[in-house]
Design an enzyme around this catalytic site. Sequence first.
Site, mmCIF file in Angstrom:
data_model
loop_
_atom_site.group_PDB
_atom_site.id
_atom_site.type_symbol
_atom_site.label_atom_id
_atom_site.label_comp_id
_atom_site.label_asym_id
_atom_site.label_seq_id
_atom_site.Cartn_x
_atom_site.Cartn_y
_atom_site.Cartn_z
ATOM 1 N N SER A 161 0.833 -1.205 0.000
ATOM 2 C CA SER A 161 0.000 0.000 0.000
ATOM 3 C C SER A 161 0.866 1.253 0.000
ATOM 4 O O SER A 161 0.536 2.260 -0.625
ATOM 5 C CB SER A 161 -0.896 0.020 1.243
ATOM 6 O OG SER A 161 -1.682 -1.140 1.295
ATOM 7 N N TRP A 187 4.924 -10.132 -5.688
ATOM 8 C CA TRP A 187 3.551 -10.406 -6.175
ATOM 9 C C TRP A 187 3.287 -9.915 -7.588
ATOM 10 O O TRP A 187 2.173 -9.468 -7.880
ATOM 11 C CB TRP A 187 2.515 -9.724 -5.273
ATOM 12 C CG TRP A 187 2.568 -10.023 -3.831
ATOM 13 C CD1 TRP A 187 2.336 -11.222 -3.240
ATOM 14 C CD2 TRP A 187 2.823 -9.091 -2.769
ATOM 15 N NE1 TRP A 187 2.439 -11.092 -1.883
ATOM 16 C CE2 TRP A 187 2.731 -9.793 -1.578
ATOM 17 C CE3 TRP A 187 3.100 -7.725 -2.738
ATOM 18 C CZ2 TRP A 187 2.926 -9.201 -0.336
ATOM 19 C CZ3 TRP A 187 3.305 -7.126 -1.510
ATOM 20 C CH2 TRP A 187 3.216 -7.855 -0.325
ATOM 21 N N THR A 189 2.079 -10.015 -11.134
ATOM 22 C CA THR A 189 1.307 -10.845 -12.053
ATOM 23 C C THR A 189 2.152 -11.034 -13.311
ATOM 24 O O THR A 189 2.633 -10.054 -13.885
ATOM 25 C CB THR A 189 -0.032 -10.137 -12.389
ATOM 26 O OG1 THR A 189 -0.751 -9.962 -11.174
ATOM 27 C CG2 THR A 189 -0.861 -10.959 -13.374
ATOM 28 N N GLN A 324 -38.436 -16.640 1.388
ATOM 29 C CA GLN A 324 -37.977 -15.249 1.266
ATOM 30 C C GLN A 324 -36.489 -15.104 1.608
ATOM 31 O O GLN A 324 -35.779 -14.298 0.998
ATOM 32 C CB GLN A 324 -38.775 -14.338 2.196
ATOM 33 C CG GLN A 324 -40.104 -13.923 1.616
ATOM 34 C CD GLN A 324 -40.762 -12.816 2.427
ATOM 35 O OE1 GLN A 324 -40.191 -12.318 3.397
ATOM 36 N NE2 GLN A 324 -41.960 -12.438 2.029
ATOM 37 N N GLY A 386 -24.085 -27.066 1.514
ATOM 38 C CA GLY A 386 -22.898 -27.943 1.521
ATOM 39 C C GLY A 386 -22.253 -28.011 0.145
ATOM 40 O O GLY A 386 -21.025 -28.010 0.024
ATOM 41 N N GLU A 409 -4.439 -3.684 -6.508
ATOM 42 C CA GLU A 409 -4.796 -2.391 -7.120
ATOM 43 C C GLU A 409 -5.326 -1.408 -6.077
ATOM 44 O O GLU A 409 -6.235 -0.628 -6.349
ATOM 45 C CB GLU A 409 -5.831 -2.598 -8.221
ATOM 46 C CG GLU A 409 -5.302 -3.331 -9.408
ATOM 47 C CD GLU A 409 -4.814 -2.397 -10.499
ATOM 48 O OE1 GLU A 409 -5.319 -1.276 -10.608
ATOM 49 O OE2 GLU A 409 -3.909 -2.800 -11.218
ATOM 50 N N SER A 412 -9.147 -2.166 -0.013
ATOM 51 C CA SER A 412 -10.373 -1.403 0.269
ATOM 52 C C SER A 412 -10.080 -0.236 1.207
ATOM 53 O O SER A 412 -10.658 0.853 1.061
ATOM 54 C CB SER A 412 -11.429 -2.320 0.885
ATOM 55 O OG SER A 412 -11.946 -3.180 -0.104
ATOM 56 N N GLU A 413 -9.186 -0.470 2.161
ATOM 57 C CA GLU A 413 -8.864 0.604 3.107
ATOM 58 C C GLU A 413 -8.189 1.776 2.379
ATOM 59 O O GLU A 413 -8.482 2.943 2.659
ATOM 60 C CB GLU A 413 -7.936 0.091 4.228
ATOM 61 C CG GLU A 413 -8.591 -0.896 5.191
ATOM 62 C CD GLU A 413 -8.743 -2.308 4.625
ATOM 63 O OE1 GLU A 413 -8.137 -2.611 3.575
ATOM 64 O OE2 GLU A 413 -9.479 -3.113 5.222
HETATM 65 C C1 LIG Z 1 -2.673 -12.074 -6.704
HETATM 66 C C2 LIG Z 1 -1.935 -10.796 -6.591
HETATM 67 C C3 LIG Z 1 -1.531 -10.141 -7.737
HETATM 68 C C4 LIG Z 1 -0.837 -8.940 -7.644
HETATM 69 N N1 LIG Z 1 -0.366 -8.359 -8.791
HETATM 70 C C5 LIG Z 1 0.458 -7.285 -8.696
HETATM 71 C C6 LIG Z 1 1.086 -6.769 -9.849
HETATM 72 O O1 LIG Z 1 0.889 -7.260 -10.964
HETATM 73 N N2 LIG Z 1 1.922 -5.724 -9.697
HETATM 74 C C7 LIG Z 1 2.176 -5.152 -8.486
HETATM 75 O O2 LIG Z 1 2.947 -4.211 -8.426
HETATM 76 N N3 LIG Z 1 1.580 -5.634 -7.354
HETATM 77 C C8 LIG Z 1 0.748 -6.691 -7.439
HETATM 78 N N4 LIG Z 1 0.171 -7.200 -6.295
HETATM 79 C C9 LIG Z 1 0.455 -6.591 -5.000
HETATM 80 C C10 LIG Z 1 -0.734 -5.831 -4.447
HETATM 81 O O3 LIG Z 1 -0.949 -4.662 -5.180
HETATM 82 C C11 LIG Z 1 -0.486 -5.575 -2.955
HETATM 83 O O4 LIG Z 1 -0.617 -6.810 -2.305
HETATM 84 C C12 LIG Z 1 -1.440 -4.556 -2.376
HETATM 85 O O5 LIG Z 1 -1.141 -3.276 -2.866
HETATM 86 C C13 LIG Z 1 -1.443 -4.505 -0.860
HETATM 87 O O6 LIG Z 1 -0.152 -4.379 -0.368
HETATM 88 P P1 LIG Z 1 0.375 -5.357 0.791
HETATM 89 O O7 LIG Z 1 0.027 -6.734 0.356
HETATM 90 O O8 LIG Z 1 1.775 -5.065 1.062
HETATM 91 O O9 LIG Z 1 -0.523 -5.028 2.034
HETATM 92 P P2 LIG Z 1 -0.199 -3.929 3.171
HETATM 93 O O10 LIG Z 1 0.070 -2.633 2.516
HETATM 94 O O11 LIG Z 1 0.826 -4.473 4.101
HETATM 95 O O12 LIG Z 1 -1.591 -3.840 3.919
HETATM 96 C C14 LIG Z 1 -1.985 -4.767 4.912
HETATM 97 C C15 LIG Z 1 -3.302 -4.302 5.514
HETATM 98 O O13 LIG Z 1 -3.117 -3.021 6.130
HETATM 99 C C16 LIG Z 1 -4.016 -2.086 5.573
HETATM 100 N N5 LIG Z 1 -3.387 -0.773 5.495
HETATM 101 C C17 LIG Z 1 -2.148 -0.461 5.029
HETATM 102 N N6 LIG Z 1 -1.946 0.858 5.110
HETATM 103 C C18 LIG Z 1 -3.058 1.416 5.622
HETATM 104 C C19 LIG Z 1 -3.489 2.732 5.931
HETATM 105 N N7 LIG Z 1 -2.691 3.788 5.702
HETATM 106 N N8 LIG Z 1 -4.721 2.917 6.450
HETATM 107 C C20 LIG Z 1 -5.534 1.869 6.655
HETATM 108 N N9 LIG Z 1 -5.215 0.590 6.379
HETATM 109 C C21 LIG Z 1 -3.988 0.376 5.875
HETATM 110 C C22 LIG Z 1 -4.325 -2.624 4.186
HETATM 111 O O14 LIG Z 1 -5.557 -2.102 3.700
HETATM 112 C C23 LIG Z 1 -4.394 -4.107 4.451
HETATM 113 O O15 LIG Z 1 -5.640 -4.452 4.967
HETATM 114 C C24 LIG Z 1 -0.549 -8.383 -6.384
HETATM 115 C C25 LIG Z 1 -0.976 -9.038 -5.225
HETATM 116 C C26 LIG Z 1 -1.635 -10.228 -5.313
HETATM 117 C C27 LIG Z 1 -2.013 -10.936 -4.039
#
Ligand SMILES: Cc1cc2nc3c(=O)[nH]c(=O)nc-3n(C[C@H](O)[C@H](O)[C@H](O)COP(=O)(O)OP(=O)(O)OC[C@H]3O[C@@H](n4cnc5c(N)ncnc54)[C@H](O)[C@@H]3O)c2cc1C
Length: 429
Positions: A161, A187, A189, A324, A386, A409, A412-413
């Site tokens: 992030s 990570w 792709t 429902q 199930g 991309e 959500s946060e």
């Molecule tokens: C299947 C897959 C494909 C991907 N493809 C690519 C790709 O092609 N190219 C590429 O560059 N990356 C790619 N990614 C990486 C992806 O973009 C990152 O995993 C993503 O941006 C989140 O970063 P992180 O995993 O380090 O999570 P972190 O940044 O460590 O976040 C962990 C948690 O903390 C929360 N958080 C972090 N900062 C804050 C904040 N300031 N306020 C509130 N909450 C916060 C996050 O929302 C999350 O819930 C891919 C990831 C996956 C799993």
Amino acid sequence: MSDRAAVAEAEQAVAEASGEGNDGDGPRFTLELNQDQQDIRDWVHGFAEGVVRPAAEEWDEREETPWPIIQEAAKIGLYSFEALGQFWADETGLMLPIANEELFWGDGGIGMAIMGTSLAVAAIFGQGTPEQMGEWIPQCFGTADDPKVAAFCSSEPEAGSDVAAIRATAKYDEAKDEWVLNGQKAWATNGGIADVHVVIASVDRELRSRGHAAFVIPPGTNGCEQGAKVKKHGLRASHTADVHLDDCRVPGACLLGGKEKLDERLARVREGKRSKSQAAMQTFEASRPTVGAQAIGIARAAYEYALSYAKEREQFGRPIIENQAIAFALADMKLEIDAARLLVWRAGWMGRSGQKFENAEGSMSKLKAGEVAVWATERAIQILGGNGYTREYPVERMHRDAKIYTIFEGTSEIQRLVISRAISGLQIK
Ligand SMILES: Cc1cc2nc3c(=O)[nH]c(=O)nc-3n(C[C@H](O)[C@H](O)[C@H](O)COP(=O)(O)OP(=O)(O)OC[C@H]3O[C@@H](n4cnc5c(N)ncnc54)[C@H](O)[C@@H]3O)c2cc1C
């Protein structure tokens, strides 16, 4: 006046008021898809139904890139820069979301194996010079007989992030007019199996994200190697891996946008002026509605499956949909999916027609679509009971595939952060 004449007159008045037949300047508001959009939608849907969906379970289990399916997509022209260009060129901005929704309706994992390349293409398109676009975008796809994929590498183990925390460096070797890249990408792709890698690296760490630049790593370049391949929860037909850059040398011309533009931008930043662009963020912003559309495709597939299952499955002597609790769940799923699509289409249209995203509408669309996809696919499992929990039925795969849409991309946060900053004008933390 007869009833019929009155109705005809009223219809005429409505048509005039709505601008029908009006040749005025701006396009009038309509959600009716034009013939081109319908044709593309049906064409992609046909491929998704006939080729992608039957192969979905196999490639999810194999956890491998489905090259034969990519090749089929290339043979019909769906996997090609011409198709992507045609989708993008649609002046309403809806074609790209429509095509993505249909493809991912077929299967999320295979959909990503086919569309993963477009992230690198978007970076080249967004930041490259016309010459760079002409040289590198076709190479991202290869040919119909020998298709290739491309990778966009921004994330790192310590920079997900927090894009500004990128540690990969790019140093200019003036004597050789080459850039030397070092670092580890996470990570990615198509990372390591791609012909063309687009890498975000820092040319000046002190400037944080404003010191980033994007580089093309041409096919076969020494020092660019795949690291560990990631075993995943979902999207398992799409390859994800670390990429290691070890004294990776690329020609000076591989800096997207060119050195002159970079130097100007860095000079502006060092003088304390705002920089116009931040390499990685620019790429993400442009692609958010498209990513949202992918999530909607998965959600819609799960909803449709659950709807027909609920009509067939009988308990207590009646189809479960006659309760429902089940019917309302399906009603809510349909409602939320349609609402998410409207946000995606709005953002797609805004992006294409150059509207300013004053309230982070691109982020809104991706946030809503991702959350709806996770929620709706989970509801689908519940409706199948199930069976929904087993791999004999597709909704558990759809749920696993959907989950990534609240993570990559921009999580959500992070989307909420972007939206809340946009609406408040404050640096919400
Ligand atoms: C299947 C897959 C494909 C991907 N493809 C690519 C790709 O092609 N190219 C590429 O560059 N990356 C790619 N990614 C990486 C992806 O973009 C990152 O995993 C993503 O941006 C989140 O970063 P992180 O995993 O380090 O999570 P972190 O940044 O460590 O976040 C962990 C948690 O903390 C929360 N958080 C972090 N900062 C804050 C904040 N300031 N306020 C509130 N909450 C916060 C996050 O929302 C999350 O819930 C891919 C990831 C996956 C799993």
